[in-house]
Scaffold this active site. Sequence first.
Site, mmCIF file in Angstrom:
data_model
loop_
_atom_site.group_PDB
_atom_site.id
_atom_site.type_symbol
_atom_site.label_atom_id
_atom_site.label_comp_id
_atom_site.label_asym_id
_atom_site.label_seq_id
_atom_site.Cartn_x
_atom_site.Cartn_y
_atom_site.Cartn_z
ATOM 1 N N HIS A 55 0.789 -1.237 0.000
ATOM 2 C CA HIS A 55 0.000 0.000 0.000
ATOM 3 C C HIS A 55 0.829 1.298 0.000
ATOM 4 O O HIS A 55 0.728 2.118 -0.921
ATOM 5 C CB HIS A 55 -0.904 0.045 1.241
ATOM 6 C CG HIS A 55 -1.720 -1.179 1.460
ATOM 7 N ND1 HIS A 55 -2.883 -1.431 0.776
ATOM 8 C CD2 HIS A 55 -1.561 -2.238 2.303
ATOM 9 C CE1 HIS A 55 -3.402 -2.567 1.185
ATOM 10 N NE2 HIS A 55 -2.625 -3.075 2.106
HETATM 11 C C1 BDR Z 1 -2.903 0.629 5.441
HETATM 12 O O1 BDR Z 1 -3.085 0.092 6.753
HETATM 13 C C2 BDR Z 1 -1.848 -0.297 7.295
HETATM 14 O O2 BDR Z 1 -1.956 -1.564 7.877
HETATM 15 C C3 BDR Z 1 -0.825 -0.216 6.195
HETATM 16 O O3 BDR Z 1 0.414 0.205 6.694
HETATM 17 C C4 BDR Z 1 -1.419 0.783 5.237
HETATM 18 O O4 BDR Z 1 -1.025 2.094 5.552
HETATM 19 C C5 BDR Z 1 -3.595 -0.273 4.447
HETATM 20 O O5 BDR Z 1 -4.959 -0.352 4.729
#
Ligand code: BDR
Length: 312
Positions: free
Chosen positions: A241
Amino acid sequence: MTHPIIIDTDPGQDDAVAIMMALASPELEVLGITAVAGNVPLALTELNARKICELAGKPDVKVFAGAIRPILCNLVTAEHVHGKTGLDGPILPEPKMQLQKQHAVDFIVDTLMERPAGTVTLCTLGPLTNIALALIKEPRISSRIKRIVAMGGGFFEGGNITPAAEFNIYVDPHAARLVLDAGIPFTLIPLDCTHQALTTKARVEKFRTMKNNSGPAVALMMDFFERFDVEKYGTDGGPLHDPCVIAWLLRPELFTSRDVNVVVECESQLTMGMTIVDWWRVTDRKPNATVCRGINSDGFFDLLTERLAKLA
Ligand code: BDR
Ligand code: CA
């Protein structure tokens, strides 16, 4: 001319890769890293941020600790994804670099007030608590921020922490609403986009075989991080992400997007933290964000691989 940025983050393996990508990019000047509670509590996110800077061979980067909890909600963390430390995978040494004494919110405010207006971009990789608190403390920063580029939300793709909500927005929906309503140029990189950026075996092997410390350490982070999503989605690799935020700054042409209206649900318990994206422009609500929906994932991983190879 380099582009000055502040990275607000809750590391997290994917946050770690985003930070490393930014630190490896000569186009960007990382003015500071501000930690927030999210994937794990603040004491771990600020510690992890310092570990990552040292891993990348950049111990001079300033790391600040920010909000210990969301504005109204109780803190929800994600050890089930990121492990107990938030950065499970490689064994990283305790950092020698010190945490800055200044509070992250003060650092954000002071930096934006001191620097020329419209020059500093905020890259947000976690819940938006620190940014909301900075806006509450000094509302004049809203016209001084060049842009916020945020990983968060999901619309066509649904949620990842509840059926409706993505983690970063869910953890502090009130902060997200406040920030989105502040009239600041805003790019949102939701799950719709990041779920296309998969850490396939072939891509991770390129990190593992790098002749530096950073590449193999990132491969170990990915081995741990992706296991949860691989099981959940049945894909080859998990979504990476947060580095998409840095990629958008470096190569926006890798993304497809629309300028549309986004509202964060803060009332309904069932859909708390949902990002209501008016993709088809069926309301007369004004666009307040550039929302990304697609990513050229090969182009993204080529860029990331090229950058990580430059690190220590
Ligand atoms: C987001 O949530 C976190 O667990 C990850 O680092 C990312 O920023 C994805 O939904
Ligand atoms: Ca994150």
